[in-house]
Scaffold this motif. Structure first.
Motif, PDB file in Angstrom:
ATOM      1  N   ALA A   1     -46.556 -65.192  54.422  1.00 23.05           N
ATOM      2  CA  ALA A   1     -45.379 -64.226  54.894  1.00 23.05           C
ATOM      3  C   ALA A   1     -45.190 -64.538  56.411  1.00 23.05           C
ATOM      4  CB  ALA A   1     -46.219 -62.953  54.896  1.00 23.05           C
ATOM      5  N   THR A   2     -46.282 -64.944  57.142  1.00 21.31           N
ATOM      6  CA  THR A   2     -45.813 -65.301  58.649  1.00 21.31           C
ATOM      7  C   THR A   2     -44.707 -66.332  58.928  1.00 21.31           C
ATOM      8  OG1 THR A   2     -46.589 -65.703  60.704  1.00 21.31           O
ATOM      9  CG2 THR A   2     -47.608 -66.921  58.984  1.00 21.31           C
ATOM     10  N   ASP A   3     -44.580 -67.079  57.782  1.00 23.17           N
ATOM     11  CA  ASP A   3     -43.724 -68.183  57.870  1.00 23.17           C
ATOM     12  C   ASP A   3     -42.109 -67.734  57.528  1.00 23.17           C
ATOM     13  OD1 ASP A   3     -45.871 -70.312  58.256  1.00 23.17           O
ATOM     14  OD2 ASP A   3     -46.039 -70.417  56.098  1.00 23.17           O
ATOM     15  N   VAL A   4     -42.115 -66.734  57.009  1.00 27.05           N
ATOM     16  CA  VAL A   4     -40.915 -66.194  56.699  1.00 27.05           C
ATOM     17  C   VAL A   4     -40.306 -64.976  57.372  1.00 27.05           C
ATOM     18  CG1 VAL A   4     -40.523 -67.545  54.547  1.00 27.05           C
ATOM     19  CG2 VAL A   4     -41.395 -65.249  54.548  1.00 27.05           C
ATOM     20  N   MET A   5     -41.083 -64.254  57.913  1.00 26.40           N
ATOM     21  CA  MET A   5     -40.894 -62.672  58.475  1.00 26.40           C
ATOM     22  C   MET A   5     -40.302 -62.877  59.772  1.00 26.40           C
ATOM     23  SD  MET A   5     -44.797 -61.632  59.303  1.00 26.40           S
ATOM     24  CE  MET A   5     -45.458 -61.367  60.788  1.00 26.40           C
ATOM     25  N   VAL A   6     -39.612 -62.033  60.088  1.00 22.45           N
ATOM     26  CA  VAL A   6     -39.145 -61.779  61.349  1.00 22.45           C
ATOM     27  C   VAL A   6     -40.005 -60.879  62.438  1.00 22.45           C
ATOM     28  CG1 VAL A   6     -36.726 -61.904  60.720  1.00 22.45           C
ATOM     29  CG2 VAL A   6     -37.665 -59.666  60.767  1.00 22.45           C
ATOM     30  N   SER A   7     -40.044 -61.251  63.550  1.00 29.83           N
ATOM     31  CA  SER A   7     -41.012 -60.329  64.286  1.00 29.83           C
ATOM     32  C   SER A   7     -40.068 -59.134  64.999  1.00 29.83           C
ATOM     33  CB  SER A   7     -41.634 -61.373  65.540  1.00 29.83           C
ATOM     34  OG  SER A   7     -40.650 -61.902  66.402  1.00 29.83           O
ATOM     35  N   LYS A   8     -38.748 -59.447  65.291  1.00 24.94           N
ATOM     36  CA  LYS A   8     -38.155 -58.380  65.920  1.00 24.94           C
ATOM     37  C   LYS A   8     -37.559 -57.438  64.774  1.00 24.94           C
ATOM     38  CE  LYS A   8     -34.288 -57.086  68.942  1.00 24.94           C
ATOM     39  NZ  LYS A   8     -32.953 -56.994  68.247  1.00 24.94           N
ATOM     40  N   VAL A   9     -37.973 -56.476  64.214  1.00 25.37           N
ATOM     41  CA  VAL A   9     -37.642 -55.676  63.278  1.00 25.37           C
ATOM     42  C   VAL A   9     -36.810 -54.399  63.582  1.00 25.37           C
ATOM     43  CG1 VAL A   9     -38.623 -54.012  61.314  1.00 25.37           C
ATOM     44  CG2 VAL A   9     -39.798 -56.104  61.909  1.00 25.37           C
TER      45      VAL A   9
ATOM     46  N   GLU B   1     -49.872 -60.516  57.234  1.00 29.03           N
ATOM     47  CA  GLU B   1     -48.996 -61.714  57.567  1.00 29.03           C
ATOM     48  C   GLU B   1     -49.641 -63.242  57.062  1.00 29.03           C
ATOM     49  OE1 GLU B   1     -50.723 -62.644  62.060  1.00 29.03           O
ATOM     50  OE2 GLU B   1     -48.887 -61.455  61.789  1.00 29.03           O
ATOM     51  N   ASP B   2     -50.665 -62.996  56.605  1.00 30.44           N
ATOM     52  CA  ASP B   2     -51.509 -64.233  56.028  1.00 30.44           C
ATOM     53  C   ASP B   2     -51.546 -64.227  54.441  1.00 30.44           C
ATOM     54  OD1 ASP B   2     -52.642 -65.197  58.573  1.00 30.44           O
ATOM     55  OD2 ASP B   2     -54.081 -63.788  58.280  1.00 30.44           O
ATOM     56  N   ALA B   3     -50.606 -63.061  53.901  1.00 29.59           N
ATOM     57  CA  ALA B   3     -50.566 -63.144  52.261  1.00 29.59           C
ATOM     58  C   ALA B   3     -49.506 -64.427  52.079  1.00 29.59           C
ATOM     59  CB  ALA B   3     -50.057 -61.786  51.879  1.00 29.59           C
ATOM     60  N   SER B   4     -50.016 -65.090  50.780  1.00 20.93           N
ATOM     61  CA  SER B   4     -49.074 -66.149  50.255  1.00 20.93           C
ATOM     62  C   SER B   4     -47.849 -65.482  49.842  1.00 20.93           C
ATOM     63  CB  SER B   4     -49.975 -66.689  49.281  1.00 20.93           C
ATOM     64  OG  SER B   4     -49.901 -66.181  48.147  1.00 20.93           O
ATOM     65  N   LEU B   5     -46.458 -66.340  49.746  1.00 21.93           N
ATOM     66  CA  LEU B   5     -45.884 -65.540  49.134  1.00 21.93           C
ATOM     67  C   LEU B   5     -45.477 -65.672  47.728  1.00 21.93           C
ATOM     68  CD1 LEU B   5     -42.705 -67.824  50.987  1.00 21.93           C
ATOM     69  CD2 LEU B   5     -43.632 -65.596  51.660  1.00 21.93           C
ATOM     70  N   GLY B   6     -46.467 -66.206  46.834  1.00 25.45           N
ATOM     71  CA  GLY B   6     -46.804 -66.114  45.502  1.00 25.45           C
ATOM     72  C   GLY B   6     -47.321 -64.769  45.444  1.00 25.45           C
ATOM     73  N   GLU B   7     -48.266 -64.376  46.265  1.00 24.00           N
ATOM     74  CA  GLU B   7     -49.131 -62.978  46.351  1.00 24.00           C
ATOM     75  C   GLU B   7     -48.228 -61.733  46.418  1.00 24.00           C
ATOM     76  OE1 GLU B   7     -52.562 -60.541  48.671  1.00 24.00           O
ATOM     77  OE2 GLU B   7     -52.151 -62.577  48.992  1.00 24.00           O
ATOM     78  N   ILE B   8     -47.041 -62.046  47.435  1.00 21.95           N
ATOM     79  CA  ILE B   8     -46.165 -60.993  47.593  1.00 21.95           C
ATOM     80  C   ILE B   8     -45.211 -60.666  46.394  1.00 21.95           C
ATOM     81  CG2 ILE B   8     -44.235 -60.508  48.919  1.00 21.95           C
ATOM     82  CD1 ILE B   8     -45.717 -61.911  51.524  1.00 21.95           C
ATOM     83  N   ALA B   9     -44.727 -61.990  45.954  1.00 17.32           N
ATOM     84  CA  ALA B   9     -43.890 -62.002  44.642  1.00 17.32           C
ATOM     85  C   ALA B   9     -44.562 -61.385  43.572  1.00 17.32           C
ATOM     86  CB  ALA B   9     -43.479 -63.302  44.450  1.00 17.32           C
TER      87      ALA B   9
END
Length: 123
Positions: A3-11, A103-111
């Motif tokens: 998640a940290t690889d694709v998320m934005v920090s300024k929400v 933020e450490d969750a994998s994109l697969g887990e989120i999907a």
């Protein structure tokens, strides 16, 4: 990928009493598809997305059914749809069912979480 690889920090956020028109402007101006809705203490209480704004009476996109299907549709469902298409504030349209991940969750887990949440029937 995490998640940290694709998320934005300024929400960019909004609040429950914000006008739907204000949210539409924020979405367009910032080229985003959804906003977290936060209360006075900064807690996330919902999310409002482009999809929540799609069925709107004022732009002619409210849901329409043939008269015979309308007659068979439960009143509670019709009332909810009417409120959604005529609501003027975020709190009237926002989704309250949230899916969160670290933020450490994998994109697969989120999907997978998102897919299992969407497969749940409406109460």
């Amino acid at each position: 990928m995490k998640a940290t690889d694709v998320m934005v920090s300024k929400v960019i956020t909004t609040h429950p009493r914000a006008l739907v028109s204000e949210v539409a402007t924020l979405l367009i101006d910032n080229d985003i598809s959804a906003l977290p809705v936060v209360d006075e203490e900064g807690r996330v209480v919902g999310v409002i997305s482009e999809a929540d704004l799609m069925r709107r009476e004022e732009i002619g996109t409210e849901k329409r059914r043939p008269w015979w299907l309308e007659a068979m549709t439960p009143g509670a469902k019709l009332a909810k749809e009417f409120a959604h298409s005529h609501g003027k504030r975020v709190e009237e349209l926002m989704s309250r069912e949230l899916i969160s991940a670290s933020e450490d969750a994998s994109l697969g887990e989120i999907a997978s979480r998102k897919a299992s949440n969407q497969a749940s029937p409406d109460p």
